[in-house]
Write a protein that holds these residues in place. Structure first.
Motif, mmCIF file in Angstrom:
data_model
loop_
_atom_site.group_PDB
_atom_site.id
_atom_site.type_symbol
_atom_site.label_atom_id
_atom_site.label_comp_id
_atom_site.label_asym_id
_atom_site.label_seq_id
_atom_site.Cartn_x
_atom_site.Cartn_y
_atom_site.Cartn_z
ATOM 1 N N VAL A 32 62.660 -40.951 -23.325
ATOM 2 C CA VAL A 32 62.930 -40.890 -24.733
ATOM 3 C C VAL A 32 61.679 -40.719 -25.704
ATOM 4 O O VAL A 32 61.741 -39.675 -26.692
ATOM 5 C CB VAL A 32 63.598 -41.955 -25.137
ATOM 6 C CG1 VAL A 32 63.830 -42.101 -26.837
ATOM 7 C CG2 VAL A 32 64.943 -42.250 -24.643
ATOM 8 N N SER A 33 60.437 -41.282 -25.326
ATOM 9 C CA SER A 33 59.266 -40.899 -26.135
ATOM 10 C C SER A 33 58.792 -39.309 -25.806
ATOM 11 O O SER A 33 58.447 -38.826 -27.028
ATOM 12 C CB SER A 33 58.045 -41.848 -25.451
ATOM 13 O OG SER A 33 58.506 -43.127 -25.790
ATOM 14 N N ARG A 34 59.219 -38.776 -24.833
ATOM 15 C CA ARG A 34 59.000 -37.304 -24.542
ATOM 16 C C ARG A 34 59.741 -36.567 -25.431
ATOM 17 O O ARG A 34 59.329 -35.554 -26.044
ATOM 18 C CB ARG A 34 58.934 -37.010 -23.091
ATOM 19 C CG ARG A 34 59.070 -35.557 -22.595
ATOM 20 C CD ARG A 34 57.747 -34.793 -23.439
ATOM 21 N NE ARG A 34 56.546 -35.083 -23.006
ATOM 22 C CZ ARG A 34 55.370 -34.947 -23.858
ATOM 23 N NH1 ARG A 34 55.554 -34.081 -24.894
ATOM 24 N NH2 ARG A 34 54.281 -35.407 -23.399
ATOM 25 N N MET A 35 61.133 -37.104 -25.522
ATOM 26 C CA MET A 35 61.948 -36.345 -26.314
ATOM 27 C C MET A 35 61.583 -36.349 -27.804
ATOM 28 O O MET A 35 61.512 -35.474 -28.459
ATOM 29 C CB MET A 35 63.304 -37.038 -26.269
ATOM 30 C CG MET A 35 64.018 -36.648 -24.803
ATOM 31 S SD MET A 35 65.645 -37.909 -24.828
ATOM 32 C CE MET A 35 66.747 -36.921 -25.944
ATOM 33 N N ILE A 36 61.078 -37.462 -28.299
ATOM 34 C CA ILE A 36 60.594 -37.748 -29.677
ATOM 35 C C ILE A 36 59.349 -36.750 -29.917
ATOM 36 O O ILE A 36 59.256 -36.056 -30.965
ATOM 37 C CB ILE A 36 60.261 -39.188 -29.991
ATOM 38 C CG1 ILE A 36 61.351 -40.077 -29.944
ATOM 39 C CG2 ILE A 36 59.632 -39.531 -31.288
ATOM 40 C CD1 ILE A 36 61.150 -41.513 -30.108
ATOM 41 N N CYS A 37 58.376 -36.846 -29.168
ATOM 42 C CA CYS A 37 57.470 -36.103 -29.336
ATOM 43 C C CYS A 37 57.537 -34.203 -29.164
ATOM 44 O O CYS A 37 57.006 -33.675 -30.001
ATOM 45 C CB CYS A 37 56.197 -36.188 -28.067
ATOM 46 S SG CYS A 37 55.145 -37.580 -28.347
ATOM 47 N N ASP A 38 58.495 -34.044 -28.281
ATOM 48 C CA ASP A 38 58.968 -32.653 -28.220
ATOM 49 C C ASP A 38 59.516 -32.206 -29.683
ATOM 50 O O ASP A 38 59.461 -31.078 -29.925
ATOM 51 C CB ASP A 38 59.995 -32.382 -26.856
ATOM 52 C CG ASP A 38 59.023 -32.424 -25.560
ATOM 53 O OD1 ASP A 38 57.924 -32.318 -25.634
ATOM 54 O OD2 ASP A 38 59.861 -32.750 -24.473
ATOM 55 N N GLY A 176 73.304 -41.584 -26.009
ATOM 56 C CA GLY A 176 72.424 -42.790 -26.264
ATOM 57 C C GLY A 176 70.902 -42.337 -26.447
ATOM 58 O O GLY A 176 70.231 -42.851 -27.166
ATOM 59 N N LYS A 177 70.408 -41.737 -25.202
ATOM 60 C CA LYS A 177 68.954 -41.298 -25.541
ATOM 61 C C LYS A 177 68.780 -40.221 -26.431
ATOM 62 O O LYS A 177 67.739 -40.418 -27.241
ATOM 63 C CB LYS A 177 68.805 -40.542 -23.941
ATOM 64 C CG LYS A 177 68.660 -41.232 -22.888
ATOM 65 C CD LYS A 177 68.430 -40.333 -21.572
ATOM 66 C CE LYS A 177 68.614 -41.434 -20.362
ATOM 67 N NZ LYS A 177 68.877 -40.541 -19.342
ATOM 68 N N ALA A 178 69.714 -39.482 -26.768
ATOM 69 C CA ALA A 178 69.482 -38.503 -27.905
ATOM 70 C C ALA A 178 69.441 -39.014 -29.350
ATOM 71 O O ALA A 178 68.849 -38.922 -30.061
ATOM 72 C CB ALA A 178 70.496 -37.365 -27.999
#
Length: 196
Positions: A32-38, A176-178
């Motif tokens: 999830v942190s990687r998703m946020i950064c991306d 949920g992750k998104a």
């Protein structure tokens, strides 16, 4: 403004998993942190992972890394999952919450923006936990190490409970992750556009 995303614990941290062992906080927080950064980077923001390693990095080292940057041009958002027990059985507590240090700081404004996005996003039966005081906002206040020793505004997001069956099912879903990533992204952007 530099946005530091701190992705929870490391692979060898004891506990930090669902009672059945299927859900692992370190893996979920990193994804999830990687998703946020991306997402933030794609929109032109200076976002980076504070801990790219899989191993657990000490709180002292995490703070040292954060404190390399000017505190007036940096924010830190630490991504975690909550737990009500010791990880050996399923518990009844559930919900999303956010933490700052005790007292009123710039981090309270960041926490409030993220909390508002969580309240809009997570519909019943998902729970957004809130601690209201006469002084400030909806965040819980604790003197957690990374909050106390990072010079910049810092918050910890506890994304639901890893020892609640319903919360874990939601956390493990793509939806949920998104949603957890989106809440952080939108709250960070709201803060940067209105409160810094």
């Amino acid at each position: 403004m530099r946005i530091l995303i701190d992705n929870g614990h490391g692979i060898e941290t004891p506990g930090k998993r669902s009672p059945d062992g299927i859900f692992r906080e370190y893996a979920w927080a990193r994804e999830v942190s990687r998703m946020i950064c991306d997402i933030l980077q794609a929109e032109g923001y200076d976002a980076q992972l504070l801990v790219p390693e899989v191993e657990d990095i000490s709180l002292d080292e995490r703070c040292r890394r954060a404190n390399r940057f000017p505190k007036t041009d940096t924010i830190l958002v630490s991504i975690h999952n909550n737990a009500a027990g010791k990880g050996d059985r399923w518990m009844g507590a559930r919900g999303w919450s956010i933490f700052t240090t005790k007292g009123i700081t710039q981090a309270d404004k960041l926490a409030d923006r993220i909390w508002r996005r969580a309240k809009e996003t997570f519909a019943w039966p998902l729970t957004v936990r809130s601690y209201s005081t006469a002084v400030m906002g909806h965040d819980y206040e604790e003197n957690f190490y990374i909050l106390m020793h990072s010079w910049c505004p810092a918050v910890i997001i506890e994304n639901f409970f890893q020892d609640n069956r319903e919360d874990v099912a939601y956390l493990m879903s793509d939806e949920g992750k998104a949603a957890c990533a989106e809440v952080a992204v939108l709250g960070i952007k709201d803060y940067l556009n209105n409160d810094r």
